[in-house]
Write an enzyme that holds these catalytic residues in place. Structure first.
Site, short mmCIF file in Angstrom:
data_model
loop_
_atom_site.label_atom_id
_atom_site.label_comp_id
_atom_site.label_asym_id
_atom_site.label_seq_id
_atom_site.Cartn_x
_atom_site.Cartn_y
_atom_site.Cartn_z
N SER A 30 0.98 -2.40 -9.13
CA SER A 30 -0.08 -1.56 -8.72
C SER A 30 -0.33 -0.33 -9.39
O SER A 30 0.52 0.35 -9.88
CB SER A 30 0.44 -0.99 -6.91
OG SER A 30 -0.19 0.03 -6.44
N TYR B 18 5.42 2.83 -1.15
CA TYR B 18 4.43 1.61 -1.65
C TYR B 18 4.37 1.50 -3.24
O TYR B 18 4.98 0.80 -3.89
CB TYR B 18 3.06 1.55 -1.08
CG TYR B 18 2.27 0.27 -1.73
CD1 TYR B 18 2.73 -0.95 -1.14
CD2 TYR B 18 1.32 0.59 -2.84
CE1 TYR B 18 2.00 -1.85 -1.78
CE2 TYR B 18 0.79 -0.61 -3.08
CZ TYR B 18 1.03 -1.93 -2.74
OH TYR B 18 0.52 -3.00 -3.29
C1 UD1 Z 1 -3.63 1.83 -3.19
C2 UD1 Z 1 -3.36 1.54 -4.74
C3 UD1 Z 1 -3.99 0.02 -5.15
C4 UD1 Z 1 -3.25 -0.86 -4.24
C5 UD1 Z 1 -3.35 -0.53 -2.71
C6 UD1 Z 1 -2.54 -1.62 -1.80
C7 UD1 Z 1 -3.75 3.67 -5.89
C8 UD1 Z 1 -4.88 4.39 -6.42
N1 UD1 Z 1 -4.35 2.62 -5.34
O1 UD1 Z 1 -4.88 1.80 -2.67
O2 UD1 Z 1 -3.77 -0.10 -6.66
O3 UD1 Z 1 -3.36 -2.09 -4.73
O4 UD1 Z 1 -2.84 0.88 -2.62
O5 UD1 Z 1 -2.87 -1.17 -0.50
O6 UD1 Z 1 -3.01 4.28 -5.39
N2 UD1 Z 1 -9.89 5.51 3.02
C9 UD1 Z 1 -10.65 6.08 4.04
N3 UD1 Z 1 -11.08 5.84 4.98
C10 UD1 Z 1 -10.19 4.51 5.62
C11 UD1 Z 1 -9.54 3.81 4.85
C12 UD1 Z 1 -9.21 4.54 3.59
O7 UD1 Z 1 -11.26 7.34 3.56
O8 UD1 Z 1 -10.65 4.10 6.75
C13 UD1 Z 1 -9.66 6.12 1.81
C14 UD1 Z 1 -8.15 6.45 1.50
O9 UD1 Z 1 -7.66 7.55 2.04
C15 UD1 Z 1 -8.17 6.31 -0.04
C16 UD1 Z 1 -9.14 5.28 -0.54
O10 UD1 Z 1 -9.96 5.13 0.83
O11 UD1 Z 1 -8.59 7.53 -0.57
C17 UD1 Z 1 -8.70 3.97 -0.78
O12 UD1 Z 1 -7.77 3.69 0.21
P1 UD1 Z 1 -7.22 2.08 0.17
O13 UD1 Z 1 -8.58 0.99 -0.03
O14 UD1 Z 1 -5.93 2.12 1.44
O15 UD1 Z 1 -6.47 1.89 -1.35
P2 UD1 Z 1 -5.58 2.83 -2.20
O16 UD1 Z 1 -4.64 3.43 -1.07
O17 UD1 Z 1 -6.20 3.68 -2.78
#
Ligand code: UD1
Length: 316
Positions: free
Chosen positions: A120, A144
């Site tokens: 990841s 994670y």
């Molecule tokens: C992270 C890892 C990725 C991994 C994944 C597994 C990083 C950069 N990426 O993804 O490699 O495969 O975990 O789960 O660390 N968000 C909102 N509203 C929502 C949901 C999410 O604003 O309802 C935002 C989150 O706060 C985040 C972004 O969207 O800033 C992406 O979130 P998400 O899709 O959960 O993935 P990451 O945590 O970035």
């Protein structure tokens, strides 16, 4: 590569990879999954062509059987999600660390030649310096990120100590059809697509200016196939970023999705999420040099295909 095992075969990434391996032909494909986040329906296309075992990564004895006769493992099974790992670290540790160890232990016992591992991008954390290159020192923030990084270290060790060809592919925010949309821990693309289709107002965590190198599923499938066939001296014991090499903010992504879904629903803004990385952007040069990786589907086209799929599945 003749007989392959895909762990997490009924999951989002694993099922697409399984379909591609079946379509490639000339392979005996085995899949395993415990349906923790995967679904049998994801394997509809390939079901009749594969040997499927319902099995948990924590079942070490079962893994001996699953690895029997296999030469290449694509280890995709995991309990994903940064927030899940913050809320239930022990549960995700078991699947992501103990589970990965079990796969490697069983692989060694069975004489498996190569393991490709779903690592990841979260390993990079919030350190300065973009794009992310594999030579940067990891700075994991969330449980994670630590768990997935631990898996990478085990992969490297198995190459160093046992000579098993292991390759870690650091996935950068993969999205596309079949990504679970209904869980509180769903990836943001899937979650927003479903919420917008249901006429609900999505919540953006923080100001929405955080950026991600969103990567369409076909690219990660391609990367796995290439890494599986690359000469060992180019890939063994190494780590590669798998991404598009572009950064898109959440605000921008939301706007594109809302446009494709022809909705005017505006997002709510909430507090930033614990363990969240602020920005993410990959250099994909190393994967390009080692095994000719290049994205096959870009962000816009990927988003279009994804939205179409969720529309087909969820629009009433
Ligand atoms: C992270 C890892 C990725 C991994 C994944 C597994 C990083 C950069 N990426 O993804 O490699 O495969 O975990 O789960 O660390 N968000 C909102 N509203 C929502 C949901 C999410 O604003 O309802 C935002 C989150 O706060 C985040 C972004 O969207 O800033 C992406 O979130 P998400 O899709 O959960 O993935 P990451 O945590 O970035």
């Amino acid at each position: 590569m003749k007989r392959v095992l895909v762990t997490g075969a009924a999951g989002f990434i694993g099922s697409h990879l399984t379909d591609a391996l079946v379509a490639r032909g000339g392979l005996e494909v085995r899949g395993m999954d415990n349906y923790a986040t995967g679904m049998r329906g994801n394997l509809r296309k390939s079901w009749k062509s594969i040997d499927f075992i319902e099995l948990s990564l924590l079942d070490r004895e079962g893994l001996t059987e699953a690895c029997d006769g296999v030469d290449t493992i694509f280890h995709q099974a995991a309990l994903p999600s940064v927030p899940r790992s913050v809320k239930r670290p022990r549960q995700s540790h078991a699947a992501n660390v103990d589970g990965t160890f079990n796969v490697l232990d069983a692989a060694r016992e069975a004489g498996v030649k190569r393991v490709i591992y779903a690592a990841s991008s979260s390993a990079y954390g919030n350190q300065p310096g973009f794009p992310r290159v594999e030579t940067m020192r990891p700075e994991p923030l969330s449980p994670y990120a630590v768990q997935k990084l631990t898996g990478e270290y085990y992969m490297q060790s198995w190459w160093q100590v046992y000579g098993m060809v292991t390759v870690s592919l650091r996935y950068f925010n993969i999205f596309g059809p079949r990504q679970v949309a209904t869980s509180p821990y769903s990836g943001v693309m899937a979650k927003f697509a479903l919420q917008l289709l249901e006429g609900k107002q999505p919540t953006i965590n923080g100001d929405g200016e955080q950026g991600r190198d969103f990567t369409y599923i076909d690219n990660v499938v391609q990367a796995n196939l290439l890494a599986a066939e690359a000469p060992a001296e180019k890939v063994a014991g190494k780590v590669f970023n798998i991404a598009c090499g572009e950064r898109h903010t959440l605000n921008e992504t939301y706007a594109s999705m809302a446009r494709l879904l022809e909705t005017k629903i505006a997002p709510k803004y909430g507090p930033p999420r614990d363990g969240d990385v602020r920005d993410s952007l990959a250099s994909i040069q190393a994967a390009k040099d080692a095994f000719g990786y290049a994205p096959v589907v870009g962000f816009e086209e990927g988003l279009r295909r994804t939205v179409e799929w969720y529309k087909g599945r969820y629009r009433k």
